[in-house]
Design a protein around this motif. Structure first.
Motif, PDB file in Angstrom:
ATOM      1  N   VAL A 164       0.834  -1.183  -0.157  1.00 55.12           N
ATOM      2  CA  VAL A 164      -0.019  -0.049  -0.078  1.00 55.12           C
ATOM      3  C   VAL A 164       0.806   1.290  -0.008  1.00 55.12           C
ATOM      4  N   GLY A 165       1.850   1.243   0.892  1.00 54.57           N
ATOM      5  CA  GLY A 165       2.851   2.304   0.894  1.00 54.57           C
ATOM      6  C   GLY A 165       3.349   2.711  -0.466  1.00 54.57           C
ATOM      7  N   PHE A 166       3.919   1.704  -1.174  1.00 58.14           N
ATOM      8  CA  PHE A 166       4.727   1.865  -2.497  1.00 58.14           C
ATOM      9  C   PHE A 166       3.512   2.425  -3.508  1.00 58.14           C
ATOM     10  N   LEU A 167       2.331   1.724  -3.673  1.00 55.83           N
ATOM     11  CA  LEU A 167       1.470   2.310  -4.467  1.00 55.83           C
ATOM     12  C   LEU A 167       1.119   3.692  -4.262  1.00 55.83           C
ATOM     13  N   GLU A 168       0.904   4.188  -3.010  1.00 60.09           N
ATOM     14  CA  GLU A 168       0.677   5.654  -2.912  1.00 60.09           C
ATOM     15  C   GLU A 168       1.916   6.319  -3.081  1.00 60.09           C
ATOM     16  N   ALA A 169       2.925   6.094  -2.976  1.00 58.27           N
ATOM     17  CA  ALA A 169       4.279   6.572  -3.392  1.00 58.27           C
ATOM     18  C   ALA A 169       4.296   6.979  -4.879  1.00 58.27           C
ATOM     19  N   LEU A 170       3.855   5.784  -5.517  1.00 63.66           N
ATOM     20  CA  LEU A 170       3.789   6.008  -7.019  1.00 63.66           C
ATOM     21  C   LEU A 170       2.479   6.690  -7.641  1.00 63.66           C
ATOM     22  N   LYS A 171       1.594   7.063  -6.480  1.00 63.70           N
ATOM     23  CA  LYS A 171       0.446   7.854  -6.964  1.00 63.70           C
ATOM     24  C   LYS A 171      -0.566   6.925  -7.899  1.00 63.70           C
ATOM     25  N   VAL A 172      -0.683   5.670  -7.448  1.00 61.75           N
ATOM     26  CA  VAL A 172      -1.627   4.945  -8.131  1.00 61.75           C
ATOM     27  C   VAL A 172      -2.836   4.451  -7.410  1.00 61.75           C
ATOM     28  N   ASP A 173      -3.909   4.871  -8.212  1.00 61.03           N
ATOM     29  CA  ASP A 173      -5.176   4.680  -7.650  1.00 61.03           C
ATOM     30  C   ASP A 173      -5.562   3.122  -7.198  1.00 61.03           C
ATOM     31  N   ASN A 176      -6.024  -6.390 -11.020  1.00 61.80           N
ATOM     32  CA  ASN A 176      -6.286  -5.183 -11.787  1.00 61.80           C
ATOM     33  C   ASN A 176      -7.846  -5.516 -12.393  1.00 61.80           C
ATOM     34  N   GLU A 177      -8.708  -4.712 -11.638  1.00 58.76           N
ATOM     35  CA  GLU A 177      -9.925  -5.375 -12.024  1.00 58.76           C
ATOM     36  C   GLU A 177     -10.134  -6.764 -11.641  1.00 58.76           C
ATOM     37  N   ASP A 178     -10.572  -7.628 -12.918  1.00 59.41           N
ATOM     38  CA  ASP A 178     -10.659  -9.171 -12.466  1.00 59.41           C
ATOM     39  C   ASP A 178      -9.417  -9.834 -12.956  1.00 59.41           C
ATOM     40  N   SER A 179      -8.397  -9.171 -13.316  1.00 57.34           N
ATOM     41  CA  SER A 179      -7.164  -9.630 -13.999  1.00 57.34           C
ATOM     42  C   SER A 179      -6.240  -9.966 -12.584  1.00 57.34           C
ATOM     43  N   TYR A 180      -5.597 -11.074 -12.409  1.00 62.23           N
ATOM     44  CA  TYR A 180      -4.471 -11.397 -11.378  1.00 62.23           C
ATOM     45  C   TYR A 180      -3.271 -10.969 -11.588  1.00 62.23           C
ATOM     46  N   CYS A 181      -2.868  -9.859 -10.635  1.00 64.73           N
ATOM     47  CA  CYS A 181      -1.470  -9.292 -10.918  1.00 64.73           C
ATOM     48  C   CYS A 181      -0.510 -10.145 -10.328  1.00 64.73           C
ATOM     49  N   GLY A 182      -0.630 -10.430  -9.130  1.00 62.24           N
ATOM     50  CA  GLY A 182       0.403 -11.085  -8.262  1.00 62.24           C
ATOM     51  C   GLY A 182       0.194 -10.999  -6.646  1.00 62.24           C
ATOM     52  N   ASP A 183       1.151 -11.687  -6.024  1.00 59.36           N
ATOM     53  CA  ASP A 183       1.048 -11.529  -4.307  1.00 59.36           C
ATOM     54  C   ASP A 183       2.279 -10.690  -4.195  1.00 59.36           C
ATOM     55  N   LYS A 237       9.074  -4.632  -8.207  1.00 61.82           N
ATOM     56  CA  LYS A 237       9.516  -3.345  -7.712  1.00 61.82           C
ATOM     57  C   LYS A 237      11.120  -3.220  -7.689  1.00 61.82           C
ATOM     58  N   GLU A 238      11.944  -4.281  -7.665  1.00 61.64           N
ATOM     59  CA  GLU A 238      13.024  -4.499  -7.735  1.00 61.64           C
ATOM     60  C   GLU A 238      13.545  -4.217  -9.264  1.00 61.64           C
ATOM     61  N   ASP A 239      12.842  -4.661 -10.276  1.00 64.17           N
ATOM     62  CA  ASP A 239      13.221  -4.558 -11.607  1.00 64.17           C
ATOM     63  C   ASP A 239      12.664  -3.382 -12.241  1.00 64.17           C
ATOM     64  N   ASN A 240      11.954  -2.337 -11.287  1.00 63.39           N
ATOM     65  CA  ASN A 240      11.499  -1.153 -11.943  1.00 63.39           C
ATOM     66  C   ASN A 240      10.134  -1.434 -12.798  1.00 63.39           C
ATOM     67  N   SER A 241       9.607  -2.411 -12.555  1.00 62.42           N
ATOM     68  CA  SER A 241       8.546  -2.614 -13.528  1.00 62.42           C
ATOM     69  C   SER A 241       7.216  -2.795 -12.939  1.00 62.42           C
ATOM     70  N   VAL A 242       7.016  -2.085 -12.039  1.00 62.20           N
ATOM     71  CA  VAL A 242       5.472  -2.257 -11.229  1.00 62.20           C
ATOM     72  C   VAL A 242       4.377  -1.833 -11.976  1.00 62.20           C
ATOM     73  N   PHE A 243       4.651  -0.781 -12.995  1.00 62.75           N
ATOM     74  CA  PHE A 243       3.448  -0.454 -13.908  1.00 62.75           C
ATOM     75  C   PHE A 243       3.231  -1.480 -14.671  1.00 62.75           C
ATOM     76  N   LEU A 269      -0.558  -1.255 -15.971  1.00 65.95           N
ATOM     77  CA  LEU A 269      -1.002  -0.053 -16.107  1.00 65.95           C
ATOM     78  C   LEU A 269       0.148   0.609 -16.899  1.00 65.95           C
ATOM     79  N   PRO A 270      -0.385   1.686 -17.888  1.00 67.61           N
ATOM     80  CA  PRO A 270       0.633   2.508 -18.603  1.00 67.61           C
ATOM     81  C   PRO A 270       1.533   3.103 -17.581  1.00 67.61           C
ATOM     82  N   PRO A 271       2.821   3.226 -18.060  1.00 68.97           N
ATOM     83  CA  PRO A 271       3.626   4.020 -17.070  1.00 68.97           C
ATOM     84  C   PRO A 271       3.406   5.503 -17.389  1.00 68.97           C
ATOM     85  N   PRO A 272       3.525   6.339 -16.322  1.00 65.06           N
ATOM     86  CA  PRO A 272       3.369   7.983 -16.378  1.00 65.06           C
ATOM     87  C   PRO A 272       4.334   8.477 -17.386  1.00 65.06           C
ATOM     88  N   PRO A 273       3.995   9.725 -18.003  1.00 58.83           N
ATOM     89  CA  PRO A 273       5.009  10.339 -18.923  1.00 58.83           C
ATOM     90  C   PRO A 273       6.457  10.274 -18.293  1.00 58.83           C
TER      91      PRO A 273
END
Length: 203
Positions: free
Chosen positions: A24-33, A71-78, A86-92, A97-101
């Motif tokens: 939750v903290g990392f999603l908030e840091a990335l400003k992900v809804d 993501n909606e009904d699609s499973y992302c992971g645990d 997060k380690e690979d910088n590929s959270v989006f 989700l599309p990465p921010p500009p």
């Protein structure tokens, strides 16, 4: 698209609580809804989560533990797959989700900046005595930029070490959590066997 994070608000496991806070903290840091769905207080959320986690992603006992990310009904992971992303910088990409500009341009700019500065240094060395006061000022500015980059690199290295320590700590906690879950399952099985024996004796 809405990111759903299934959590257990009243979990007695400190390991689970820490993992939930990390996600939750990392999603908030990335400003992900995202939306938090509590499986401890809502049976429908718990059943939905268990039914929609793919079989090949479930643990040996068949009961997935929070946090679980969709993501909606699609499973992302645990948590583990989230931490790897997060380690690979590929959270989006992990979240679908599309990465921010500009999010992927930062490392490229840093690499190009290094190469441009190296070329400038070579040109300045070739000019030799033709360098004037402006070139000297440019050298000083370049030195300051390089010092800032060294400081940034040191900070990144320290962050990497802290993340490595965190990963080891999480692995240790995961082993403890598995032991706790196994013990709980054994207790449940013993209670069910005792109840069955009591019913047989009552009959």
């Amino acid at each position: 698209m809405v990111i759903k994070v299934f959590l257990a608000s009243s979990s007695g496991s400190t390991a689970i609580k820490k993992k939930q806070q990390d996600v939750v903290g990392f999603l908030e840091a990335l400003k992900v809804d995202y939306t938090e769905l509590d499986i401890a207080c809502n049976e429908d959320n718990r059943l939905w989560m268990r039914q929609n986690v793919p079989k090949d992603k479930k643990p040996a006992n068949g009961i997935p533990l929070p946090p679980q990310i969709f993501n909606e009904d699609s499973y992302c992971g645990d948590y583990e797959t989230f931490f790897d992303a997060k380690e690979d910088n590929s959270v989006f990409a992990f979240l679908g989700l599309p990465p921010p500009p500009g999010s992927k341009e930062v490392p490229v700019e840093e690499q190009n900046g290094h190469s441009h500065r190296e070329e400038e240094e070579e040109e300045e060395e070739g000019e030799g005595g033709e360098a004037d006061d402006e070139a000297t000022a440019g050298d000083e500015a370049l030195a300051e930029e390089e010092e800032e980059e060294v400081e940034e690199t040191d900070e990144q290295a320290r962050e990497g070490e802290e993340e490595d320590e965190e990963q080891v700590y999480c692995l240790q906690e995961e082993e403890d959590l598995q032991s706790e879950e196994e013990e709980e399952l054994r207790q449940l099985e013993e209670e069910e066997e005792a109840e069955a024996q009591e019913e047989e004796e009552a009959e």
